[in-house]
Design an enzyme around this catalytic site. Structure first.
Site, mmCIF file in Angstrom:
data_model
loop_
_atom_site.group_PDB
_atom_site.id
_atom_site.type_symbol
_atom_site.label_atom_id
_atom_site.label_comp_id
_atom_site.label_asym_id
_atom_site.label_seq_id
_atom_site.Cartn_x
_atom_site.Cartn_y
_atom_site.Cartn_z
ATOM 1 N N TYR A 147 0.835 -1.205 0.000
ATOM 2 C CA TYR A 147 0.000 0.000 0.000
ATOM 3 C C TYR A 147 0.875 1.262 0.000
ATOM 4 C CZ TYR A 147 -3.518 3.313 1.770
ATOM 5 O OH TYR A 147 -4.362 4.388 1.946
ATOM 6 N N PRO B 95 -3.652 12.372 5.139
ATOM 7 C CA PRO B 95 -4.370 12.336 6.421
ATOM 8 C C PRO B 95 -3.767 11.296 7.356
ATOM 9 C CG PRO B 95 -5.818 11.732 4.569
ATOM 10 C CD PRO B 95 -4.400 11.688 4.090
ATOM 11 N N ASP C 25 1.331 -5.326 16.766
ATOM 12 C CA ASP C 25 1.156 -3.903 17.095
ATOM 13 C C ASP C 25 1.287 -3.031 15.850
ATOM 14 O OD1 ASP C 25 0.604 -3.803 19.788
ATOM 15 O OD2 ASP C 25 2.698 -3.555 20.404
HETATM 16 O O1 GFB Z 1 -6.118 1.318 12.191
HETATM 17 P P1 GFB Z 1 -5.122 0.236 12.210
HETATM 18 O O2 GFB Z 1 -5.542 -1.124 11.799
HETATM 19 O O3 GFB Z 1 -3.937 0.544 11.271
HETATM 20 O O4 GFB Z 1 -4.551 0.196 13.730
HETATM 21 P P2 GFB Z 1 -2.490 1.219 11.360
HETATM 22 C C1 GFB Z 1 -3.701 -0.814 14.134
HETATM 23 C C2 GFB Z 1 -3.291 -0.655 15.588
HETATM 24 O O5 GFB Z 1 -4.413 -0.840 16.444
HETATM 25 C C3 GFB Z 1 -2.292 -1.753 15.948
HETATM 26 C C4 GFB Z 1 -4.261 -2.041 17.213
HETATM 27 O O6 GFB Z 1 -1.442 -1.309 16.987
HETATM 28 C C5 GFB Z 1 -3.221 -2.862 16.425
HETATM 29 O O7 GFB Z 1 -2.544 -3.796 17.254
HETATM 30 N N1 GFB Z 1 -5.575 -2.683 17.360
HETATM 31 C C6 GFB Z 1 -6.153 -3.032 18.532
HETATM 32 C C7 GFB Z 1 -6.447 -3.005 16.364
HETATM 33 N N2 GFB Z 1 -7.351 -3.604 18.343
HETATM 34 C C8 GFB Z 1 -7.570 -3.566 16.994
HETATM 35 C C9 GFB Z 1 -8.670 -3.984 16.180
HETATM 36 O O8 GFB Z 1 -9.677 -4.507 16.635
HETATM 37 N N3 GFB Z 1 -8.550 -3.768 14.830
HETATM 38 C C10 GFB Z 1 -7.442 -3.201 14.273
HETATM 39 N N4 GFB Z 1 -7.413 -3.006 12.958
HETATM 40 N N5 GFB Z 1 -6.367 -2.826 15.025
HETATM 41 C C11 GFB Z 1 -2.867 1.287 8.835
HETATM 42 C C12 GFB Z 1 -2.190 0.831 7.593
HETATM 43 O O9 GFB Z 1 -2.016 1.106 9.864
HETATM 44 O O10 GFB Z 1 -3.137 2.674 8.789
HETATM 45 C C13 GFB Z 1 -2.975 1.175 6.424
HETATM 46 O O11 GFB Z 1 -1.912 -0.547 7.660
HETATM 47 C C14 GFB Z 1 -3.698 2.533 6.499
HETATM 48 O O12 GFB Z 1 -2.141 1.086 5.314
HETATM 49 C C15 GFB Z 1 -4.052 3.010 7.893
HETATM 50 O O13 GFB Z 1 -3.000 3.492 5.819
HETATM 51 C C16 GFB Z 1 -4.316 4.497 8.012
HETATM 52 O O14 GFB Z 1 -2.584 2.633 11.805
HETATM 53 O O15 GFB Z 1 -1.509 0.368 12.106
#
Ligand code: GFB
Length: 279
Positions: free
Chosen positions: A101, A128, A235
């Site tokens: 990505y 963003p 994480d």
């Molecule tokens: O929003 P998220 O999936 O993406 O957040 P990123 C991930 C963080 O939240 C990690 C914790 O530290 C996970 O361990 N987390 C805790 C969880 N509980 C949950 C849950 O139920 N679901 C999810 N999804 N995470 C993304 C990128 O990174 O950011 C993409 O991979 C995208 O490319 C996005 O651009 C904005 O912030 O880590």
């Protein structure tokens, strides 16, 4: 919401020929949270490269005056100094969890510069931080942390079970409410004339740990059950603290919706629209 064939060059071109837009906000992408990115780096790379080239080049061919594309703070180098700013996009490899990505999105910036150099086009991009709000994708497996936690709390409440937060809860993120981001997009479309991208983010001081985010969701959803952390789950990137200094130089008075209010509104939307919500 209509699904457009943007992965196909001819169909994208036909669409642009029909509409002949003078200004384009390019949001189309294969997206997902950390856990979807980890699984499908190849698909994230290929689909986004195709979509981006088709949209940008069709816009160019029909003479669009301006295109604003959407990058993300997750495309910045993993090993970096903080805060990260707009000049640092290409300074080193992104976090390994979402390299497909990230490199695809970085190429939008490369392409924008090239359209400017060869043709003088004002094709730009915004960066963003993590976006959330009503109408989000609330999928637990594929979505981002905030909508995922809202959905999990909803289920934990209805089943009388614990909420399991993935990872240690220690990583840090800046969040932007989708309604605030929409207002800023309109401003960029009308007023921002640089080809260089601009970070759209709350301040560094508003960065939160995932644990704090979970607590905000628990409070907004009035959840009184147990909260546990599954540390066998990734994480991801520890933090990607971004500077909003450039945005503040342009818009010193822009007011972001307070985080807790935005979480309340998103939780209320999800509860009220549970059947139709994407999940
Ligand atoms: O929003 P998220 O999936 O993406 O957040 P990123 C991930 C963080 O939240 C990690 C914790 O530290 C996970 O361990 N987390 C805790 C969880 N509980 C949950 C849950 O139920 N679901 C999810 N999804 N995470 C993304 C990128 O990174 O950011 C993409 O991979 C995208 O490319 C996005 O651009 C904005 O912030 O880590």
């Amino acid at each position: 919401m209509a699904r457009l064939p943007l992965r196909d060059a001819a169909q994208t071109r036909a669409l642009f020929e029909k509409v002949r837009p003078t200004r384009v906000i390019h949001l189309a992408a294969m997206v997902g949270g950390l856990f979807r990115n980890i699984k499908y780096n190849l698909d994230f790379w290929r689909k986004n490269i195709h979509i981006n080239d088709n949209v940008l080049h069709s816009a160019f061919e029909v003479g669009a005056r301006k295109v604003v594309s959407c990058l993300s703070t997750c495309i910045f180098p993993d090993k970096t100094s903080y805060p990260i700013d707009e000049t640092m996009i290409h300074n080193g490899p992104p976090h390994s969890s979402n390299f497909g990505y990230s490199y695809a999105k970085r190429m939008i910036d490369v392409q924008n510069r090239a359209y400017f150099q060869q043709h003088g086009c004002t094709f730009t991009a915004v960066i963003p931080t993590n976006v959330f709000g009503p109408h989000d994708n609330f999928s637990i497996e594929d979505g981002h942390v905030l909508p995922g936690l809202i959905h999990k709390v909803h289920l934990a409440k209805s089943r009388g079970s614990a909420l399991t937060v993935w990872g240690t809860g220690r990583p840090r993120r800046q969040f932007i409410y989708s309604l605030d981001l929409a207002r800023l997009f309109i401003w960029v479309l009308r007023e921002y004339d640089e080809v260089e991208p601009i970070i759209l983010s709350v301040g560094e001081e508003d960065e939160l740990s995932i644990q704090e985010v979970a607590e905000a969701v628990v409070e907004a959803m009035d959840f009184h059950g147990e909260v546990t952390f599954d540390t066998t789950k990734s994480d991801g990137q520890f933090k990607k603290t971004a500077s909003n200094g450039k945005l503040r130089a342009y818009l010193p008075d822009f007011r972001f919706t307070p985080f807790k209010q935005a979480v309340q509104e998103t939780c209320a939307w999800f509860t009220d629209n549970y059947e139709q919500a994407r999940k």
